[in-house]
Scaffold this motif. Structure first.
Motif, PDB file in Angstrom:
ATOM      1  N   UNK A   1      -3.251   3.397   2.846  1.00 43.64           N
ATOM      2  CA  UNK A   1      -3.634   2.077   3.615  1.00 43.64           C
ATOM      3  C   UNK A   1      -5.055   1.471   3.590  1.00 43.64           C
ATOM      4  N   UNK A   2      -6.194   2.517   3.748  1.00 38.23           N
ATOM      5  CA  UNK A   2      -7.430   2.181   3.640  1.00 38.23           C
ATOM      6  C   UNK A   2      -7.881   1.365   2.298  1.00 38.23           C
ATOM      7  N   UNK A   3      -7.281   1.832   1.239  1.00 36.93           N
ATOM      8  CA  UNK A   3      -7.690   1.117  -0.128  1.00 36.93           C
ATOM      9  C   UNK A   3      -6.816  -0.249   0.006  1.00 36.93           C
ATOM     10  N   UNK A   4      -5.669  -0.094   0.451  1.00 36.01           N
ATOM     11  CA  UNK A   4      -4.872  -1.340   0.163  1.00 36.01           C
ATOM     12  C   UNK A   4      -4.995  -2.528   1.372  1.00 36.01           C
ATOM     13  N   UNK A   5      -5.804  -2.251   2.625  1.00 34.76           N
ATOM     14  CA  UNK A   5      -6.041  -3.016   3.841  1.00 34.76           C
ATOM     15  C   UNK A   5      -7.501  -2.727   3.987  1.00 34.76           C
ATOM     16  N   UNK A   6      -8.291  -3.449   3.221  1.00 29.78           N
ATOM     17  CA  UNK A   6      -9.729  -3.244   3.701  1.00 29.78           C
ATOM     18  C   UNK A   6     -10.190  -3.876   4.747  1.00 29.78           C
ATOM     19  N   UNK A   7      -9.420  -4.924   5.242  1.00 28.84           N
ATOM     20  CA  UNK A   7      -9.589  -5.650   6.624  1.00 28.84           C
ATOM     21  C   UNK A   7      -9.355  -4.684   7.790  1.00 28.84           C
ATOM     22  N   UNK A   8      -8.691  -3.467   7.456  1.00 27.95           N
ATOM     23  CA  UNK A   8      -8.383  -2.458   8.477  1.00 27.95           C
ATOM     24  C   UNK A   8      -7.640  -2.993   9.595  1.00 27.95           C
ATOM     25  N   UNK A   9      -6.827  -3.742   9.495  1.00 27.56           N
ATOM     26  CA  UNK A   9      -5.764  -4.518  10.441  1.00 27.56           C
ATOM     27  C   UNK A   9      -4.643  -3.700  10.724  1.00 27.56           C
ATOM     28  N   UNK A  10      -4.705  -2.404  11.094  1.00 23.67           N
ATOM     29  CA  UNK A  10      -3.529  -1.299  11.350  1.00 23.67           C
ATOM     30  C   UNK A  10      -4.297  -0.211  12.223  1.00 23.67           C
ATOM     31  N   UNK A  11      -3.229   0.499  12.671  1.00 26.18           N
ATOM     32  CA  UNK A  11      -3.698   1.640  13.459  1.00 26.18           C
ATOM     33  C   UNK A  11      -2.920   2.877  12.744  1.00 26.18           C
TER      34      UNK A  11
ATOM     35  N   UNK B   1       0.880  -1.113  -0.122  1.00 31.58           N
ATOM     36  CA  UNK B   1      -0.072  -0.237   0.047  1.00 31.58           C
ATOM     37  C   UNK B   1       0.833   1.230  -0.028  1.00 31.58           C
ATOM     38  N   UNK B   2       1.820   1.256   0.708  1.00 32.00           N
ATOM     39  CA  UNK B   2       2.792   2.426   0.824  1.00 32.00           C
ATOM     40  C   UNK B   2       3.855   2.568  -0.060  1.00 32.00           C
ATOM     41  N   UNK B   3       4.321   1.339  -0.746  1.00 29.59           N
ATOM     42  CA  UNK B   3       5.187   1.362  -1.760  1.00 29.59           C
ATOM     43  C   UNK B   3       6.638   1.427  -1.016  1.00 29.59           C
ATOM     44  N   UNK B   4       6.660   0.759   0.264  1.00 28.52           N
ATOM     45  CA  UNK B   4       7.922   0.865   0.779  1.00 28.52           C
ATOM     46  C   UNK B   4       8.154  -0.757   1.693  1.00 28.52           C
ATOM     47  N   UNK B   5       9.138  -1.355   1.918  1.00 24.45           N
ATOM     48  CA  UNK B   5       9.125  -2.480   2.509  1.00 24.45           C
ATOM     49  C   UNK B   5       9.494  -2.342   3.954  1.00 24.45           C
ATOM     50  N   UNK B   6       8.261  -2.523   4.627  1.00 21.53           N
ATOM     51  CA  UNK B   6       8.054  -2.255   6.138  1.00 21.53           C
ATOM     52  C   UNK B   6       8.769  -3.811   6.925  1.00 21.53           C
ATOM     53  N   UNK B   7       8.991  -4.752   6.132  1.00 15.53           N
ATOM     54  CA  UNK B   7       9.275  -5.853   6.702  1.00 15.53           C
ATOM     55  C   UNK B   7      11.089  -5.875   7.294  1.00 15.53           C
ATOM     56  N   UNK B   8      11.771  -4.940   6.916  1.00 18.13           N
ATOM     57  CA  UNK B   8      13.048  -4.813   7.193  1.00 18.13           C
ATOM     58  C   UNK B   8      13.134  -4.874   8.571  1.00 18.13           C
ATOM     59  N   UNK B   9      14.447  -5.092   9.140  1.00 20.89           N
ATOM     60  CA  UNK B   9      14.862  -5.411  10.401  1.00 20.89           C
ATOM     61  C   UNK B   9      14.178  -4.095  11.529  1.00 20.89           C
ATOM     62  N   UNK B  10      14.069  -4.402  12.690  1.00 22.79           N
ATOM     63  CA  UNK B  10      13.855  -3.403  13.655  1.00 22.79           C
ATOM     64  C   UNK B  10      14.998  -2.471  13.832  1.00 22.79           C
TER      65      UNK B  10
END
Length: 193
Positions: free
Chosen positions: A93-103, A49-58
Motif C-alpha cells: 500500500x505504501x508503494x502503490x499509494x504514495x498519496x497515503x489516502x488510506x488508513x 497494490x494488493x492484487x485484489x478487487x476491492x471495488x466489489x459490493x459491500x
C-alpha cells in the motif's frame, strides 16, 4: 541524544488455547488482521497494490491464496492474511499509494477467529444471530458485521456449511462457550469434521 526506535511484535494467539468445545468449532489459524479505510477515489489504487478487487459490493469478500479482504462498508475493509505477509501488505500500500489516502491499522492483537463447520453450523449461529443464514440469503463469500447474542462479530460464510467468525479477544471465550452450549441441541454427526 539519538532517537531510539522500538519495534513491538503483537502476540497473535487464540484466547484460552486448548479450551474444549464442540468438535464443529475450532480456533482459526493465527493470522494478520488489519482494518483498512480508504475513500472511493483510492479503491482502484489499493486494489492494484494488493492484487485484489476491492471495488466489489459491500458484504462480499475478495480473496486469493493466503489473503481475504472483507468489504464491511463503503470505505471499510477487514484484511485477513498469513502472518508472514503482514509487512508486505503495508509495504504494498505504501508503494502503490504514495498519496497515503488510506488508513491501515493492525488489529491482530485485539481479535481472533473461530471456524464453525458442519451441517448444523447455520442453525447453531441462528440461535444467537438475527440474520437469515439460509444459503440463498447468505451465500458463500458473503461477510458482514453483526451480533452473536451480546457480542459484536464479523461473520463470513466460507463454504456452504462453514463460517469464519471474527470476534474481539475479550468476547471470544463468551462466543466459544455459547457455541458449545448451543451445540448440545444439535447432536454431532459422525461425518462432522
Amino acid at each position: 541524544m539519538a532517537d531510539v526506535a522500538m519495534t513491538m511484535t503483537p502476540v497473535r494467539r487464540a484466547p484460552l488455547d486448548g479450551l474444549a468445545g464442540d468438535p464443529r468449532a475450532r480456533w482459526a489459524v493465527p493470522m494478520a488482521r488489519f482494518s483498512l479505510r480508504l475513500p472511493e477515489a483510492a479503491i482502484g489504487a489499493a486494489s492494484a497494490s494488493l492484487g485484489l478487487d476491492l471495488a466489489g459490493p459491500i458484504n462480499n469478500v475478495a480473496e486469493r491464496e493466503g489473503c481475504a479482504i472483507l468489504r464491511l462498508g463503503p470505505d471499510e475493509w477487514l484484511v485477513l492474511a498469513n502472518d508472514a505477509d503482514s509487512a508486505a501488505i503495508a509495504a504494498a500500500l505504501d508503494r502503490g499509494m504514495p498519496d497515503r489516502r488510506f488508513s491501515l491499522v493492525d488489529i491482530g492483537h485485539r481479535q481472533t477467529g473461530i471456524v464453525l463447520d458442519g451441517a448444523d453450523a447455520a442453525d447453531m449461529l441462528s440461535a444467537g444471530c438475527p440474520l437469515d443464514l439460509d444459503l440463498a440469503a447468505f451465500p458463500v463469500g458473503m461477510a458482514t458485521r453483526t451480533i452473536f447474542a451480546k457480542a459484536e462479530i464479523v461473520l463470513w460464510r466460507t463454504a456452504p456449511t462453514r463460517f469464519h467468525i471474527e470476534v474481539w479477544g475479550s468476547f471470544a471465550p463468551y462466543v466459544w462457550a455459547l457455541l458449545k452450549e448451543i451445540g448440545r441441541e444439535y447432536p454431532v454427526m459422525e461425518n462432522t469434521p
